[in-house]
Design a protein around this motif. Structure first.
Motif, PDB file in Angstrom:
ATOM      1  N   GLY A   1      46.562  34.498  36.888  1.00  0.00           N
ATOM      2  CA  GLY A   1      47.110  35.166  35.725  1.00  0.00           C
ATOM      3  C   GLY A   1      48.628  35.239  35.678  1.00  0.00           C
TER       4      GLY A   1
ATOM      5  N   MET B   1      52.397  34.700  34.848  1.00  0.00           N
ATOM      6  CA  MET B   1      53.153  34.234  33.684  1.00  0.00           C
ATOM      7  C   MET B   1      52.283  34.014  32.449  1.00  0.00           C
ATOM      8  SD  MET B   1      56.237  34.236  34.777  1.00  0.00           S
ATOM      9  CE  MET B   1      57.034  33.416  33.415  1.00  0.00           C
ATOM     10  N   GLY B   2      51.197  34.772  32.322  1.00  0.00           N
ATOM     11  CA  GLY B   2      50.355  34.657  31.140  1.00  0.00           C
ATOM     12  C   GLY B   2      49.453  33.439  31.125  1.00  0.00           C
ATOM     13  N   ASN B   3      49.277  32.796  32.278  1.00  0.00           N
ATOM     14  CA  ASN B   3      48.421  31.618  32.335  1.00  0.00           C
ATOM     15  C   ASN B   3      46.992  31.957  31.921  1.00  0.00           C
ATOM     16  OD1 ASN B   3      47.243  29.088  33.173  1.00  0.00           O
ATOM     17  ND2 ASN B   3      46.592  30.140  35.025  1.00  0.00           N
ATOM     18  N   THR B   4      46.383  31.097  31.113  1.00  0.00           N
ATOM     19  CA  THR B   4      45.006  31.319  30.652  1.00  0.00           C
ATOM     20  C   THR B   4      44.047  30.258  31.174  1.00  0.00           C
ATOM     21  OG1 THR B   4      45.418  30.036  28.631  1.00  0.00           O
ATOM     22  CG2 THR B   4      45.809  32.411  28.525  1.00  0.00           C
TER      23      THR B   4
ATOM     24  N   TYR C   1      58.306  24.935  31.978  1.00  0.00           N
ATOM     25  CA  TYR C   1      58.081  26.385  32.029  1.00  0.00           C
ATOM     26  C   TYR C   1      58.781  27.039  33.222  1.00  0.00           C
ATOM     27  CZ  TYR C   1      54.213  24.694  35.051  1.00  0.00           C
ATOM     28  OH  TYR C   1      53.451  24.054  35.999  1.00  0.00           O
TER      29      TYR C   1
ATOM     30  N   THR D   1      50.205  29.009  28.683  1.00  0.00           N
ATOM     31  CA  THR D   1      50.684  30.334  28.289  1.00  0.00           C
ATOM     32  C   THR D   1      50.877  30.394  26.773  1.00  0.00           C
ATOM     33  OG1 THR D   1      51.824  30.585  30.404  1.00  0.00           O
ATOM     34  CG2 THR D   1      52.562  31.995  28.589  1.00  0.00           C
ATOM     35  N   PRO D   2      50.218  31.330  26.075  1.00  0.00           N
ATOM     36  CA  PRO D   2      50.290  31.364  24.607  1.00  0.00           C
ATOM     37  C   PRO D   2      51.709  31.423  24.057  1.00  0.00           C
ATOM     38  CG  PRO D   2      48.530  32.794  25.382  1.00  0.00           C
ATOM     39  CD  PRO D   2      49.272  32.336  26.601  1.00  0.00           C
ATOM     40  N   MET D   3      52.637  32.055  24.773  1.00  0.00           N
ATOM     41  CA  MET D   3      54.015  32.160  24.313  1.00  0.00           C
ATOM     42  C   MET D   3      54.670  30.791  24.165  1.00  0.00           C
ATOM     43  SD  MET D   3      57.047  34.560  25.886  1.00  0.00           S
ATOM     44  CE  MET D   3      56.877  33.916  27.547  1.00  0.00           C
TER      45      MET D   3
ATOM     46  N   THR E   1      56.598  32.591  18.594  1.00  0.00           N
ATOM     47  CA  THR E   1      55.292  33.085  19.047  1.00  0.00           C
ATOM     48  C   THR E   1      55.360  34.596  19.286  1.00  0.00           C
ATOM     49  OG1 THR E   1      55.928  32.450  21.314  1.00  0.00           O
ATOM     50  CG2 THR E   1      54.530  30.921  20.081  1.00  0.00           C
TER      51      THR E   1
ATOM     52  N   THR F   1      54.684  38.351  19.475  1.00  0.00           N
ATOM     53  CA  THR F   1      53.602  39.337  19.382  1.00  0.00           C
ATOM     54  C   THR F   1      54.179  40.743  19.252  1.00  0.00           C
ATOM     55  OG1 THR F   1      53.502  39.477  21.803  1.00  0.00           O
ATOM     56  CG2 THR F   1      51.998  37.928  20.726  1.00  0.00           C
TER      57      THR F   1
END
Length: 496
Positions: free
Chosen positions: A115, A117-120, A150, A161-163, A461, A463
């Motif tokens: 998880g 750095m926002g990894n999906t 990145y 990462t969504p960002m 991006t 949020t």
């Protein structure tokens, strides 16, 4: 009436009565409606598939998806999986495939903390994949290309990462490519055995992944409508440090034509000891090799062969927590990074391109409650004989001044000095223009803009905005920053 007569006359001339002629005419009209409907359906279908949906690349053919007029290809392999005997080696040529490979899902993220750095995406050592977002309708359109690297302290980060979604950039008229690279010891372990094995030092496998990704772009991006002669490398934090290293590396020469670095750069002398912490300095090969030897002992591995036989998960368990990742980061191996970057620039051995660099106003998020006494103690402890000169430059007679100076010196010593030095050396020693920005957009009750707060604005991006959900002014600023970056990718100048 003239048109109706023209249709009926042939039928009357061959002996068909008027009633029958009108009946035949009705059938013909209906048939024409059907053919018109088929034609229009086909035309709209052609418009729907006018984006690039498949492409032949190194290794085979890939099939992407089209969303909002943008073709998206995820999970394209650009090198062989760096596993087994390929662990701690330069990226090997990609393994070919026979069938059309669906590129509609992100490839695995490189080994790191779950998880981070926002990894999906799932974690795997088999992680050398890249992603493409393109607005092109057909191959060969020569659209400028932006290659994203990145961040994550060289211990984390992911293309999923969504960002980092590339839709915003693609909609503004550039092809965005996001390249994965190995991190922590998988990407940056140096060891005497590895240096002897390669004959060119060790500890730069993650940087070599980036170079392999750029070589892939040079060979393949025209098939996605991109222009291989107009490539911008673009990174944040560790990604910004990485593009700085690529800008100085002779091995990356000719693979890019512009550079954007957000909060990244390393112009300090090479690090020769662990004294003073890790930071983002570049260690000498000798120091990095000693770190690698200690790590193998921690693993319980007698040599590199034994370490390569271990599972990636077993190696991962022996890493320290947090963003430090055990202190693994790119090494001055004498080949990818020949020496300290300051010397490379002073001797004009860097890759001379236009550059766009900048920082946020409170990179490390510090200073809010630092007192004057605490600030003076901190500076004397960190800077020794240089402390008095620094204390005279940074006001600290009151607690408020000390709090502000604490923010400024942490930003400037870690990030801004290298950014300023990079721009200054580019102007002095190169021909490419240098542009700088300073980002200070934040809620009124927040002490400056933190590290990375500018990244979602660049990618569009958002949020959250300045103190809550994005407001119109947040969206306008985001659109403006993205436009600056795209202008720079297109012309080498962010203005216009």
């Amino acid at each position: 009436m003239g048109i109706l007569t023209a249709y009926i006359t042939p039928y009357i001339q061959v002996g068909v009565d008027l009633k029958s002629a009108l009946s035949v005419l009705a059938v013909e009209v209906e048939m024409k409606k059907v053919w018109i409907a088929i034609f229009l359906t086909g035309a709209f279908a052609q418009l729907a598939v006018s984006q690039i949906q498949t492409a032949k690349v190194t290794g085979g053919e890939v099939q992407g998806v089209v969303t909002e007029g943008i073709s998206i290809f995820k999970g394209i392999p650009f090198a062989a999986p760096p596993v087994g005997d390929l662990r701690w080696k330069a990226p090997a040529p990609v393994q070919a495939w026979a069938d059309v490979k669906k590129a509609d899902a992100f490839g695995p993220a490189c080994m790191q903390a779950a998880g981070a750095m926002g990894n999906t995406a799932p974690l795997s050592e088999d992680c050398l994949y890249l992603k493409v977002w393109t607005p092109a309708k057909k191959p060969g359109e020569k659209i400028p290309v932006v290659v994203w690297i990145y961040g994550g302290g060289f211990s984390g980060g992911s293309t999923s990462t969504p960002m980092y979604d590339g839709m915003g950039f693609a909609k503004k008229g550039v092809v965005l490519v996001s390249v994965a690279y190995r991190v922590v010891p998988f990407g940056f372990l140096a060891h005497p055995e590895l240096s002897r094995e390669r004959g060119k030092g060790s500890g730069t496998y993650g940087l070599q992944d980036m170079i392999a990704g750029l070589e892939w772009v040079k060979k393949n991006i025209a098939r996605f409508g991109g222009d291989p002669s107009k490539v911008t490398i673009f990174g944040h934090s560790a990604g910004g440090f990485a593009v700085n290293m690529l800008a100085a590396s002779p091995v990356a020469k000719g693979l890019f034509h512009r550079v954007i670095s957000m909060s990244g750069g390393s112009f300090a002398p090479l690090q020769t000891s662990t004294q003073g912490g890790i930071g983002m300095g570049i260690p000498t090969l000798k120091l990095a090799e000693s770190t690698g030897e200690a790590f193998l002992k921690k693993l319980g591995a007698a040599d590199i062969k034994a370490a390569r036989a271990m599972s990636a998960e077993a190696i991962q368990k022996n890493l320290g927590g947090g963003m430090g990742g055990g202190g693994f980061r790119p090494v001055a191996d004498g080949y990818i990074i020949p020496s300290d970057l300051y010397s490379i620039y002073q001797s004009r051995r860097f890759n001379d391109t236009p550059i766009l660099l900048g920082n946020t106003s409170n990179e490390l998020g510090r200073g809010g409650n630092t007192t004057a006494a605490q600030f003076e103690k901190q500076i004397k402890s960190q800077y020794g004989p240089h402390a008095d000169a620094i204390l005279s430059a940074y006001h600290h007679s009151t607690d408020a001044e000390a709090a502000r100076s604490s923010i400024e010196i942490s930003r400037e010593s870690m990030f801004a000095w290298s950014t300023w030095t990079w721009a200054r050396l580019q102007i002095q020693e190169g021909k490419g223009k240098a542009f700088q920005y300073y980002y200070d957009y934040h809620a009124p009750n927040v002490d400056g803009s933190g590290h990375g707060s500018d990244v979602p604005y660049a990618f569009q991006t958002l949020t959250s905005g300045r103190g809550g959900a994005p407001k119109p002014e947040d969206l306008r600023l985001s659109d403006m920053i993205c436009s600056y970056w795209v202008n720079f990718a297109k012309s080498g100048d962010p203005n216009g």
